[in-house]
Design an enzyme around this catalytic site. Sequence first.
Site, PDB file in Angstrom:
ATOM      1  N   CYS A  42       0.405  -1.206   0.326  1.00 16.71           N
ATOM      2  CA  CYS A  42      -0.002  -0.167   0.180  1.00 16.71           C
ATOM      3  C   CYS A  42       0.975   1.237   0.129  1.00 16.71           C
ATOM      4  CB  CYS A  42      -1.063   0.026   1.300  1.00 16.71           C
ATOM      5  SG  CYS A  42      -1.218   1.276   1.765  1.00 16.71           S
ATOM      6  N   SER A  44       0.773   3.690   2.027  1.00 14.36           N
ATOM      7  CA  SER A  44       0.639   4.344   3.512  1.00 14.36           C
ATOM      8  C   SER A  44       2.667   3.164   3.784  1.00 14.36           C
ATOM      9  CB  SER A  44       0.394   3.845   4.252  1.00 14.36           C
ATOM     10  OG  SER A  44      -1.273   4.507   3.132  1.00 14.36           O
ATOM     11  N   HIS A  47       4.774   5.360   1.578  1.00 17.63           N
ATOM     12  CA  HIS A  47       5.951   7.124   2.458  1.00 17.63           C
ATOM     13  C   HIS A  47       6.052   6.029   3.698  1.00 17.63           C
ATOM     14  CE1 HIS A  47       2.076   8.559   0.070  1.00 17.63           C
ATOM     15  NE2 HIS A  47       1.112   8.269   0.792  1.00 17.63           N
ATOM     16  N   HIS A  63       0.855  -3.646   6.413  1.00 20.08           N
ATOM     17  CA  HIS A  63      -0.223  -3.708   7.424  1.00 20.08           C
ATOM     18  C   HIS A  63      -1.666  -4.555   6.619  1.00 20.08           C
ATOM     19  CE1 HIS A  63      -0.757   0.066   4.371  1.00 20.08           C
ATOM     20  NE2 HIS A  63      -1.724   0.073   4.550  1.00 20.08           N
ATOM     21  N   CYS A 170      -6.856  -3.560   3.261  1.00 20.53           N
ATOM     22  CA  CYS A 170      -7.015  -1.981   3.364  1.00 20.53           C
ATOM     23  C   CYS A 170      -7.113  -1.609   2.236  1.00 20.53           C
ATOM     24  CB  CYS A 170      -5.766  -1.642   3.541  1.00 20.53           C
ATOM     25  SG  CYS A 170      -5.052   0.022   3.656  1.00 20.53           S
TER      26      CYS A 170
HETATM   27  P1  NAD Z   1      -0.797   4.708  -5.437  1.00 19.64           P
HETATM   28  O1  NAD Z   1       0.811   4.930  -5.351  1.00 19.64           O
HETATM   29  O2  NAD Z   1      -0.874   2.722  -5.868  1.00 19.64           O
HETATM   30  O3  NAD Z   1      -1.440   5.459  -6.120  1.00 19.64           O
HETATM   31  C1  NAD Z   1      -1.976   6.707  -6.399  1.00 19.64           C
HETATM   32  C2  NAD Z   1      -1.468   7.406  -7.288  1.00 19.64           C
HETATM   33  O4  NAD Z   1      -1.753   8.763  -7.350  1.00 19.64           O
HETATM   34  C3  NAD Z   1      -0.193   6.801  -8.917  1.00 19.64           C
HETATM   35  O5  NAD Z   1      -1.396   5.817  -9.443  1.00 19.64           O
HETATM   36  C4  NAD Z   1      -0.224   8.190  -8.974  1.00 19.64           C
HETATM   37  O6  NAD Z   1       0.644   8.149 -10.410  1.00 19.64           O
HETATM   38  C5  NAD Z   1      -1.409   9.070  -8.812  1.00 19.64           C
HETATM   39  N1  NAD Z   1      -0.492  10.821  -8.948  1.00 19.64           N
HETATM   40  C6  NAD Z   1       0.315  11.194  -8.089  1.00 19.64           C
HETATM   41  N2  NAD Z   1       1.025  12.144  -7.662  1.00 19.64           N
HETATM   42  C7  NAD Z   1      -0.638  12.183  -8.869  1.00 19.64           C
HETATM   43  C8  NAD Z   1      -0.576  13.856  -8.729  1.00 19.64           C
HETATM   44  N3  NAD Z   1      -0.059  15.342  -9.254  1.00 19.64           N
HETATM   45  N4  NAD Z   1      -2.066  14.457 -10.087  1.00 19.64           N
HETATM   46  C9  NAD Z   1      -2.505  12.967  -9.995  1.00 19.64           C
HETATM   47  N5  NAD Z   1      -1.715  11.731  -9.513  1.00 19.64           N
HETATM   48  C10 NAD Z   1      -1.377  11.628  -8.939  1.00 19.64           C
HETATM   49  O7  NAD Z   1      -1.709   5.009  -4.198  1.00 19.64           O
HETATM   50  P2  NAD Z   1      -2.227   3.664  -3.266  1.00 19.64           P
HETATM   51  O8  NAD Z   1      -1.735   2.716  -2.590  1.00 19.64           O
HETATM   52  O9  NAD Z   1      -3.889   4.115  -3.969  1.00 19.64           O
HETATM   53  O10 NAD Z   1      -3.175   5.003  -2.369  1.00 19.64           O
HETATM   54  C11 NAD Z   1      -2.819   6.391  -1.886  1.00 19.64           C
HETATM   55  C12 NAD Z   1      -3.030   7.428  -1.043  1.00 19.64           C
HETATM   56  O11 NAD Z   1      -4.474   6.631  -0.151  1.00 19.64           O
HETATM   57  C13 NAD Z   1      -1.708   7.497  -0.415  1.00 19.64           C
HETATM   58  O12 NAD Z   1      -1.757   8.815   0.242  1.00 19.64           O
HETATM   59  C14 NAD Z   1      -1.541   6.276   0.752  1.00 19.64           C
HETATM   60  O13 NAD Z   1      -1.275   6.276   2.399  1.00 19.64           O
HETATM   61  C15 NAD Z   1      -3.328   6.876   1.014  1.00 19.64           C
HETATM   62  N6  NAD Z   1      -4.289   5.398   1.945  1.00 19.64           N
HETATM   63  C16 NAD Z   1      -5.075   5.968   3.104  1.00 19.64           C
HETATM   64  C17 NAD Z   1      -6.174   4.747   3.843  1.00 19.64           C
HETATM   65  C18 NAD Z   1      -6.678   5.053   4.281  1.00 19.64           C
HETATM   66  O14 NAD Z   1      -7.470   4.588   5.327  1.00 19.64           O
HETATM   67  N7  NAD Z   1      -7.917   6.498   4.615  1.00 19.64           N
HETATM   68  C19 NAD Z   1      -5.455   3.518   2.881  1.00 19.64           C
HETATM   69  C20 NAD Z   1      -4.455   3.311   2.717  1.00 19.64           C
HETATM   70  C21 NAD Z   1      -3.944   3.852   1.741  1.00 19.64           C
HETATM   71 ZN    ZN Z   2      -3.227   0.800   3.323  1.00 18.29          ZN
END
Ligand code: NAD
Ligand code: ZN
Length: 363
Positions: A42, A44, A47, A63, A170
Amino acid sequence: QDTITCLAAIAWKKNSLSLEKVQVEPPKAGEVRIKMTSTGICASDDHAIKGIISLKYPFIPGHEGAGIVESIGEGVSSVKPGDKVLTLAVPQCRECSACLHPKGNFCEKQDVIPSSGLMLDGTSRFTCKGEKIYHSFRTSTFTEYTVVPEISVAKIDAAAPMDKICIISCEVATGYGAAVHSTKVTPGSTCVVFGLGGIGSAIVMGCKDSGASRIIGVDINEEKFPRARALGVTDCLNPSNLKKPVQEVVKEMTGTGVDFAFEAIGLTETMVAAWESCNLSHGICIITGVSSPNLKFSLSAQTVFTGRTLKGACLGDYKTRDCFPQLVTAYLQNKINIDPLITHQLPFDQLHKAFKVYHAGKA
Ligand code: NAD
Ligand code: ZN
């Protein structure tokens, strides 16, 4: 019970991840030791490894996991050895203000913000080369064995295919849940999803299953577009190719702005763009992206009173221990299909290759 020596990934410092032999202590009272069978990557975790969210080094990341209970500590009653379980990045203690509130899910016993990297008793169960290794979110799934609190474990259906359902812990809960549970996207509505990675793709599926008539997908990586279209995105936008801010284009495309805007990247610019993309009167902006603790964003104050809603959602607002097993059962009953969210499957000792694929934007 004995200490187990097994393979685990350790982030020793920022941006470093190596596979090591670690010692995993037996579970103490109220804890569960799990033999991990599957885990997802993920953003996260990424990060955390990069230091964007602060965890204590050295730690074992991961996680989003599924495994089989190997042993239990004193007093554990909700799971027993042999049970299939999901790990929960946010626990459900069933006693705190969040757990007792009908809508709350961000349990006060969470260890995400801030993160101690320790079990509830303030100690760690991992050592490597004599050094104490910290936990991440009290889950740490990038290991063959982990120890987690009982409140961070959900028992699931024994028929569940672990290599698939690990993403329910997640990605599916966060993304699909943001659409179908946190906001309850309505039939015929218009949606925009910022970020078409794991979470964004699951959001798209949730919007589609809720009957949204238009789903605009926004990503800077156009390689994400074909899969996103297959999942239900009707229009794809790459902000770097647009002559005006993406929120203006979304407004023009929909006339008045979308009914539901989702942010699934974790950048403040896209959080503001999501807010500005939604209808002034009834638009709902949901932020799922996680950013570093010191970042702030500002909104034009006049765009708030008109009736829009800004909301965050962690793990789809689901009460994790109660609801995640139901998501697994829904998958087994073909009520939700998570298979299209899985792009690659690799053995654990190829974790570095998995991160390479992820960083290349191919996952
Ligand atoms: P990911 O890396 O799979 O996807 C991110 C996407 O954003 C990618 O496709 C990337 O190309 C795109 N991107 C990057 N910069 C961009 C921009 N400026 N404009 C447009 N698109 C852009 O990430 P993910 O695993 O899908 O996670 C996404 C976010 O969600 C992260 O910040 C993660 O920490 C968070 N998250 C939150 C929770 C929650 O419970 N709220 C749970 C899991 C993950
Ligand atoms: Zn997650």
